[in-house]
Design a protein around this motif. Structure first.
Motif, PDB file in Angstrom:
ATOM      1  N   CYS A   8       5.418  -8.924  -6.537  1.00  0.00           N
ATOM      2  CA  CYS A   8       4.768  -7.863  -5.768  1.00  0.00           C
ATOM      3  C   CYS A   8       3.709  -7.145  -6.587  1.00  0.00           C
ATOM      4  N   VAL A   9       2.769  -6.534  -5.890  1.00  0.00           N
ATOM      5  CA  VAL A   9       1.821  -5.624  -6.521  1.00  0.00           C
ATOM      6  C   VAL A   9       1.651  -4.434  -5.584  1.00  0.00           C
ATOM      7  N   ALA A  10       1.602  -3.250  -6.152  1.00  0.00           N
ATOM      8  CA  ALA A  10       1.451  -2.032  -5.363  1.00  0.00           C
ATOM      9  C   ALA A  10       0.084  -1.409  -5.605  1.00  0.00           C
ATOM     10  N   VAL A  11      -0.407  -0.726  -4.585  1.00  0.00           N
ATOM     11  CA  VAL A  11      -1.645   0.051  -4.683  1.00  0.00           C
ATOM     12  C   VAL A  11      -1.279   1.495  -4.385  1.00  0.00           C
ATOM     13  N   PHE A  15       0.872  -1.171   0.000  1.00  0.00           N
ATOM     14  CA  PHE A  15       0.000   0.000   0.000  1.00  0.00           C
ATOM     15  C   PHE A  15       0.912   1.224   0.000  1.00  0.00           C
ATOM     16  N   GLY A  16       0.712   2.109  -0.998  1.00  0.00           N
ATOM     17  CA  GLY A  16       1.717   3.121  -1.259  1.00  0.00           C
ATOM     18  C   GLY A  16       1.563   4.457  -0.579  1.00  0.00           C
ATOM     19  N   SER A  17       0.485   4.676   0.150  1.00  0.00           N
ATOM     20  CA  SER A  17       0.328   5.944   0.861  1.00  0.00           C
ATOM     21  C   SER A  17      -0.706   5.770   1.958  1.00  0.00           C
ATOM     22  N   ILE A  18      -0.731   6.713   2.890  1.00  0.00           N
ATOM     23  CA  ILE A  18      -1.733   6.593   3.948  1.00  0.00           C
ATOM     24  C   ILE A  18      -3.138   6.774   3.381  1.00  0.00           C
ATOM     25  N   SER A  19      -3.258   7.475   2.249  1.00  0.00           N
ATOM     26  CA  SER A  19      -4.579   7.659   1.652  1.00  0.00           C
ATOM     27  C   SER A  19      -5.024   6.479   0.806  1.00  0.00           C
ATOM     28  N   THR A  20      -4.185   5.442   0.678  1.00  0.00           N
ATOM     29  CA  THR A  20      -4.686   4.179   0.131  1.00  0.00           C
ATOM     30  C   THR A  20      -5.334   3.361   1.233  1.00  0.00           C
ATOM     31  N   ILE A  21      -5.023   3.674   2.471  1.00  0.00           N
ATOM     32  CA  ILE A  21      -5.598   2.964   3.621  1.00  0.00           C
ATOM     33  C   ILE A  21      -6.905   3.625   4.065  1.00  0.00           C
ATOM     34  N   ALA A  22      -6.868   4.940   4.236  1.00  0.00           N
ATOM     35  CA  ALA A  22      -8.059   5.729   4.575  1.00  0.00           C
ATOM     36  C   ALA A  22      -7.984   7.012   3.775  1.00  0.00           C
ATOM     37  N   ASP A  23      -9.085   7.460   3.216  1.00  0.00           N
ATOM     38  CA  ASP A  23      -9.050   8.644   2.363  1.00  0.00           C
ATOM     39  C   ASP A  23      -8.955   9.894   3.230  1.00  0.00           C
ATOM     40  N   THR A  24      -7.747  10.377   3.363  1.00  0.00           N
ATOM     41  CA  THR A  24      -7.472  11.546   4.201  1.00  0.00           C
ATOM     42  C   THR A  24      -7.279  12.817   3.370  1.00  0.00           C
ATOM     43  N   ASP A  40     -11.980   1.191  -7.848  1.00  0.00           N
ATOM     44  CA  ASP A  40     -12.644   2.021  -6.841  1.00  0.00           C
ATOM     45  C   ASP A  40     -12.831   1.289  -5.517  1.00  0.00           C
ATOM     46  N   HIS A  41     -12.326   0.054  -5.463  1.00  0.00           N
ATOM     47  CA  HIS A  41     -12.278  -0.697  -4.206  1.00  0.00           C
ATOM     48  C   HIS A  41     -11.162  -1.725  -4.344  1.00  0.00           C
ATOM     49  N   ILE A  42     -10.737  -2.262  -3.223  1.00  0.00           N
ATOM     50  CA  ILE A  42      -9.628  -3.217  -3.214  1.00  0.00           C
ATOM     51  C   ILE A  42     -10.160  -4.624  -2.970  1.00  0.00           C
ATOM     52  N   ASP A  43      -9.723  -5.533  -3.819  1.00  0.00           N
ATOM     53  CA  ASP A  43     -10.123  -6.938  -3.710  1.00  0.00           C
ATOM     54  C   ASP A  43      -8.869  -7.796  -3.839  1.00  0.00           C
ATOM     55  N   PHE A  44      -8.608  -8.623  -2.856  1.00  0.00           N
ATOM     56  CA  PHE A  44      -7.359  -9.388  -2.842  1.00  0.00           C
ATOM     57  C   PHE A  44      -7.216 -10.292  -4.054  1.00  0.00           C
ATOM     58  N   GLU A  45      -8.295 -10.998  -4.420  1.00  0.00           N
ATOM     59  CA  GLU A  45      -8.194 -11.925  -5.539  1.00  0.00           C
ATOM     60  C   GLU A  45      -7.897 -11.200  -6.839  1.00  0.00           C
ATOM     61  N   GLU A  46      -8.414  -9.998  -7.003  1.00  0.00           N
ATOM     62  CA  GLU A  46      -8.103  -9.208  -8.188  1.00  0.00           C
ATOM     63  C   GLU A  46      -6.644  -8.757  -8.162  1.00  0.00           C
ATOM     64  N   LEU A  47      -6.173  -8.304  -7.002  1.00  0.00           N
ATOM     65  CA  LEU A  47      -4.795  -7.841  -6.905  1.00  0.00           C
ATOM     66  C   LEU A  47      -3.795  -8.947  -7.210  1.00  0.00           C
ATOM     67  N   ARG A  48      -4.058 -10.138  -6.723  1.00  0.00           N
ATOM     68  CA  ARG A  48      -3.076 -11.201  -6.895  1.00  0.00           C
ATOM     69  C   ARG A  48      -2.934 -11.627  -8.355  1.00  0.00           C
ATOM     70  N   THR A  49      -3.916 -11.299  -9.198  1.00  0.00           N
ATOM     71  CA  THR A  49      -3.785 -11.625 -10.620  1.00  0.00           C
ATOM     72  C   THR A  49      -2.682 -10.807 -11.289  1.00  0.00           C
ATOM     73  N   ARG A  95     -10.628   2.457   3.662  1.00  0.00           N
ATOM     74  CA  ARG A  95     -11.256   2.547   2.360  1.00  0.00           C
ATOM     75  C   ARG A  95     -11.834   1.183   1.959  1.00  0.00           C
ATOM     76  N   PRO A  96     -12.764   1.174   0.998  1.00  0.00           N
ATOM     77  CA  PRO A  96     -13.463  -0.067   0.638  1.00  0.00           C
ATOM     78  C   PRO A  96     -12.533  -1.227   0.297  1.00  0.00           C
ATOM     79  N   GLY A  97     -12.690  -2.302   1.045  1.00  0.00           N
ATOM     80  CA  GLY A  97     -11.954  -3.536   0.795  1.00  0.00           C
ATOM     81  C   GLY A  97     -10.573  -3.618   1.400  1.00  0.00           C
ATOM     82  N   VAL A  98     -10.071  -2.511   1.955  1.00  0.00           N
ATOM     83  CA  VAL A  98      -8.682  -2.497   2.421  1.00  0.00           C
ATOM     84  C   VAL A  98      -8.467  -3.425   3.619  1.00  0.00           C
ATOM     85  N   ALA A  99      -9.272  -3.277   4.657  1.00  0.00           N
ATOM     86  CA  ALA A  99      -9.084  -4.103   5.855  1.00  0.00           C
ATOM     87  C   ALA A  99      -9.241  -5.587   5.523  1.00  0.00           C
ATOM     88  N   GLU A 100     -10.236  -5.916   4.701  1.00  0.00           N
ATOM     89  CA  GLU A 100     -10.470  -7.310   4.334  1.00  0.00           C
ATOM     90  C   GLU A 100      -9.309  -7.853   3.506  1.00  0.00           C
TER      91      GLU A 100
END
Length: 223
Positions: free
Chosen positions: A167-170, A6-15, A208-217, A90-95
Protein backbone atom coordinates in the motif's frame (compact mmCIF):
# COMPACT_ATOMS: atom_id res chain seq x y z
CA UNK A 1 -3.50 -6.63 -5.28
CA UNK A 2 -2.04 -3.39 -3.96
CA UNK A 3 -3.93 -0.38 -2.67
CA UNK A 4 -3.75 3.39 -2.91
CA UNK A 5 -5.08 5.30 0.08
CA UNK A 6 -6.17 8.93 0.01
CA UNK A 7 -6.06 10.02 3.63
CA UNK A 8 -8.39 13.00 3.84
CA UNK A 9 -11.00 14.87 1.87
CA UNK A 10 -8.43 17.62 1.33
CA UNK A 11 -6.18 15.19 -0.53
CA UNK A 12 -9.01 14.91 -3.06
CA UNK A 13 -9.98 18.60 -3.25
CA UNK A 14 -8.32 21.41 -1.33
CA UNK A 15 -11.07 22.41 1.07
CA UNK A 16 -8.77 23.94 3.68
CA UNK A 17 -9.85 27.55 3.24
CA UNK A 18 -13.53 26.54 3.24
CA UNK A 19 -12.84 24.73 6.51
CA UNK A 20 -11.27 27.85 8.02
CA UNK A 21 -14.21 29.98 6.87
CA UNK A 22 -16.60 27.47 8.44
CA UNK A 23 -14.76 27.61 11.76
CA UNK A 24 -14.94 31.41 11.82
CA UNK A 25 -18.64 31.46 10.93
CA UNK A 26 -19.31 28.90 13.67
CA UNK A 27 -17.46 31.03 16.20
CA UNK A 28 -19.67 33.98 15.29
CA UNK A 29 -22.82 31.84 15.49
CA UNK A 30 -21.90 30.83 19.05
CA UNK A 31 -21.15 34.39 20.14
CA UNK A 32 -17.40 33.90 20.31
CA UNK A 33 -15.12 36.80 19.45
CA UNK A 34 -12.61 34.44 17.85
CA UNK A 35 -11.32 34.69 14.30
CA UNK A 36 -8.61 32.42 12.93
CA UNK A 37 -6.54 34.06 10.21
CA UNK A 38 -4.44 31.88 7.94
CA UNK A 39 -1.43 31.90 10.24
CA UNK A 40 -3.64 30.92 13.19
CA UNK A 41 -5.22 28.13 11.19
CA UNK A 42 -1.92 26.80 9.88
CA UNK A 43 -0.80 26.41 13.48
CA UNK A 44 -4.06 24.67 14.41
CA UNK A 45 -3.57 22.15 11.61
CA UNK A 46 -0.50 20.67 13.25
CA UNK A 47 -3.01 18.67 15.35
CA UNK A 48 -5.93 16.53 14.22
CA UNK A 49 -9.54 16.88 15.30
CA UNK A 50 -11.67 19.99 14.93
CA UNK A 51 -13.49 19.72 18.26
CA UNK A 52 -10.16 19.10 19.99
CA UNK A 53 -8.69 22.23 18.40
CA UNK A 54 -11.65 24.29 19.62
CA UNK A 55 -11.41 22.89 23.15
CA UNK A 56 -7.68 23.50 23.37
CA UNK A 57 -8.01 27.03 21.96
CA UNK A 58 -10.72 27.82 24.52
CA UNK A 59 -8.65 26.40 27.37
CA UNK A 60 -5.64 28.49 26.34
CA UNK A 61 -7.84 31.59 26.56
CA UNK A 62 -9.39 30.53 29.86
CA UNK A 63 -12.86 30.28 28.32
CA UNK A 64 -15.56 27.68 28.92
CA UNK A 65 -16.91 26.60 25.53
CA UNK A 66 -19.05 23.69 24.34
CA UNK A 67 -16.48 22.56 21.79
CA UNK A 68 -18.65 19.73 20.46
CA UNK A 69 -21.55 22.10 19.76
CA UNK A 70 -19.32 24.65 18.06
CA UNK A 71 -17.78 21.91 15.94
CA UNK A 72 -21.20 20.59 14.92
CA UNK A 73 -22.08 24.09 13.69
CA UNK A 74 -18.75 24.29 11.90
CA UNK A 75 -19.41 20.97 10.12
CA UNK A 76 -22.91 22.03 9.05
CA UNK A 77 -21.53 25.33 7.79
CA UNK A 78 -18.71 23.59 5.92
CA UNK A 79 -21.15 21.28 4.17
CA UNK A 80 -23.26 24.25 3.06
CA UNK A 81 -20.17 26.08 1.80
CA UNK A 82 -19.15 23.01 -0.20
CA UNK A 83 -22.59 22.91 -1.78
CA UNK A 84 -22.38 26.53 -2.91
CA UNK A 85 -18.74 26.53 -4.04
CA UNK A 86 -16.97 25.45 -7.19
CA UNK A 87 -14.78 22.54 -6.14
CA UNK A 88 -12.32 20.69 -8.37
CA UNK A 89 -10.02 17.73 -7.77
CA UNK A 90 -6.45 18.52 -6.82
CA UNK A 91 -3.73 18.17 -9.50
CA UNK A 92 -3.44 14.61 -10.77
CA UNK A 93 -5.95 13.09 -8.36
CA UNK A 94 -8.76 12.18 -10.78
CA UNK A 95 -6.28 10.83 -13.34
CA UNK A 96 -4.43 8.81 -10.70
CA UNK A 97 -7.65 7.23 -9.43
CA UNK A 98 -8.67 6.33 -12.97
CA UNK A 99 -5.28 4.82 -13.85
CA UNK A 100 -4.98 2.95 -10.55
CA UNK A 101 -8.42 1.39 -10.93
CA UNK A 102 -7.74 0.53 -14.57
CA UNK A 103 -4.49 -1.17 -13.54
CA UNK A 104 -6.24 -3.40 -11.01
CA UNK A 105 -5.26 -1.53 -7.87
CA UNK A 106 -7.71 -0.87 -5.08
CA UNK A 107 -8.37 2.75 -4.13
CA UNK A 108 -9.69 3.87 -0.77
CA UNK A 109 -10.54 7.12 0.98
CA UNK A 110 -9.22 6.64 4.52
CA UNK A 111 -10.31 9.60 6.60
CA UNK A 112 -11.68 10.12 10.09
CA UNK A 113 -13.90 13.04 9.24
CA UNK A 114 -17.67 12.61 9.44
CA UNK A 115 -19.64 10.69 6.79
CA UNK A 116 -21.62 13.88 6.18
CA UNK A 117 -18.44 15.75 5.23
CA UNK A 118 -17.44 12.94 2.88
CA UNK A 119 -20.89 12.96 1.27
CA UNK A 120 -20.82 16.75 0.87
CA UNK A 121 -17.43 16.62 -0.83
CA UNK A 122 -18.45 13.89 -3.26
CA UNK A 123 -21.66 15.75 -4.06
CA UNK A 124 -19.60 18.87 -4.80
CA UNK A 125 -17.36 16.79 -7.10
CA UNK A 126 -20.26 15.12 -8.91
CA UNK A 127 -19.26 14.28 -12.47
CA UNK A 128 -15.56 14.40 -11.59
CA UNK A 129 -15.06 11.92 -8.73
CA UNK A 130 -17.73 9.74 -7.14
CA UNK A 131 -18.06 7.24 -4.31
CA UNK A 132 -18.04 4.46 -6.92
CA UNK A 133 -14.42 5.39 -7.69
CA UNK A 134 -13.42 4.06 -4.26
CA UNK A 135 -13.33 0.42 -3.25
CA UNK A 136 -13.70 1.57 0.35
CA UNK A 137 -14.55 4.79 2.18
CA UNK A 138 -13.44 4.95 5.82
CA UNK A 139 -14.86 7.70 8.01
CA UNK A 140 -15.22 8.61 11.67
CA UNK A 141 -17.90 5.98 12.21
CA UNK A 142 -15.64 3.16 11.02
CA UNK A 143 -13.19 3.24 13.92
CA UNK A 144 -13.02 3.96 17.64
CA UNK A 145 -9.98 6.23 17.48
CA UNK A 146 -9.45 9.09 14.99
CA UNK A 147 -6.12 9.99 13.44
CA UNK A 148 -3.29 10.27 14.33
CA UNK A 149 -4.14 6.82 15.71
CA UNK A 150 -3.41 4.01 13.25
CA UNK A 151 -6.94 2.56 13.48
CA UNK A 152 -8.28 3.94 10.18
CA UNK A 153 -5.45 2.44 8.15
CA UNK A 154 -5.53 -0.86 10.02
CA UNK A 155 -9.27 -1.06 9.32
CA UNK A 156 -8.76 -0.27 5.62
CA UNK A 157 -6.11 -2.95 5.21
CA UNK A 158 -8.21 -5.58 6.97
CA UNK A 159 -11.27 -4.74 4.92
CA UNK A 160 -9.44 -4.75 1.58
CA UNK A 161 -7.32 -7.76 2.59
CA UNK A 162 -3.99 -6.10 1.78
CA UNK A 163 -0.67 -5.92 3.58
CA UNK A 164 1.06 -2.67 4.52
CA UNK A 165 3.94 -3.31 2.12
CA UNK A 166 1.46 -3.44 -0.76
CA UNK A 167 0.00 0.00 0.00
CA UNK A 168 0.87 3.66 -0.33
CA UNK A 169 -0.95 6.51 1.39
CA UNK A 170 -1.37 10.14 0.40
CA UNK A 171 -1.87 12.58 3.28
CA UNK A 172 -2.05 16.37 3.50
CA UNK A 173 -1.35 16.90 7.21
CA UNK A 174 1.18 15.78 9.80
CA UNK A 175 -1.31 13.79 11.88
CA UNK A 176 -2.44 11.86 8.83
CA UNK A 177 1.14 10.99 7.92
CA UNK A 178 1.73 9.79 11.48
CA UNK A 179 -1.37 7.59 11.27
CA UNK A 180 -0.26 5.90 8.05
CA UNK A 181 3.31 5.40 9.24
CA UNK A 182 2.10 3.94 12.54
CA UNK A 183 0.19 1.34 10.53
CA UNK A 184 3.32 0.50 8.54
CA UNK A 185 2.13 2.18 5.33
CA UNK A 186 4.54 4.27 3.29
CA UNK A 187 3.10 7.77 3.08
CA UNK A 188 3.55 10.55 0.53
CA UNK A 189 2.75 14.04 1.80
CA UNK A 190 0.56 16.17 -0.49
CA UNK A 191 0.20 19.41 1.53
CA UNK A 192 -2.83 21.62 1.05
CA UNK A 193 -2.54 25.39 0.87
CA UNK A 194 -2.59 25.68 4.66
CA UNK A 195 -0.31 22.77 5.56
CA UNK A 196 2.47 23.62 3.12
CA UNK A 197 5.49 24.35 5.24
CA UNK A 198 4.62 21.87 7.99
CA UNK A 199 7.22 19.32 9.05
CA UNK A 200 6.60 16.19 6.98
CA UNK A 201 9.80 14.43 8.08
CA UNK A 202 7.94 11.10 8.48
CA UNK A 203 6.73 11.12 4.87
CA UNK A 204 8.61 9.24 2.16
CA UNK A 205 8.27 12.26 -0.14
CA UNK A 206 6.50 15.61 -0.37
CA UNK A 207 4.75 16.36 -3.67
CA UNK A 208 2.70 19.18 -5.20
CA UNK A 209 0.73 16.93 -7.56
CA UNK A 210 -0.23 13.27 -7.69
CA UNK A 211 1.18 10.92 -10.30
CA UNK A 212 0.29 7.24 -10.27
CA UNK A 213 3.61 6.00 -11.64
CA UNK A 214 5.49 7.93 -8.97
CA UNK A 215 3.22 6.62 -6.21
CA UNK A 216 3.58 3.00 -7.22
CA UNK A 217 7.37 3.22 -6.80
CA UNK A 218 6.73 3.42 -3.05
CA UNK A 219 4.77 0.14 -2.96
CA UNK A 220 7.28 -2.41 -1.76
CA UNK A 221 5.40 -5.28 -3.37
CA UNK A 222 5.95 -3.72 -6.80
CA UNK A 223 9.63 -2.91 -6.38
Amino acid sequence: MSALFFGSISTIADTSELQRQAFNEAFTSHGLDWSWDRDDYREQLTNNGGAKRIAEFAAARGEDVDAAAVHRTKSETFQKLLGSSTVTPRPGVAETIRIAKGSGHQVALVTTTTPENVAALLEALKGQISRDDFDLVVDLTSVDEPKPDRAAYSYAMRTLDVQAEDCVAVEDNVGGVASAVAAGVVCVAFPNENTAGHDFAKAAAVVDHIDFEELRTFIKGEQ
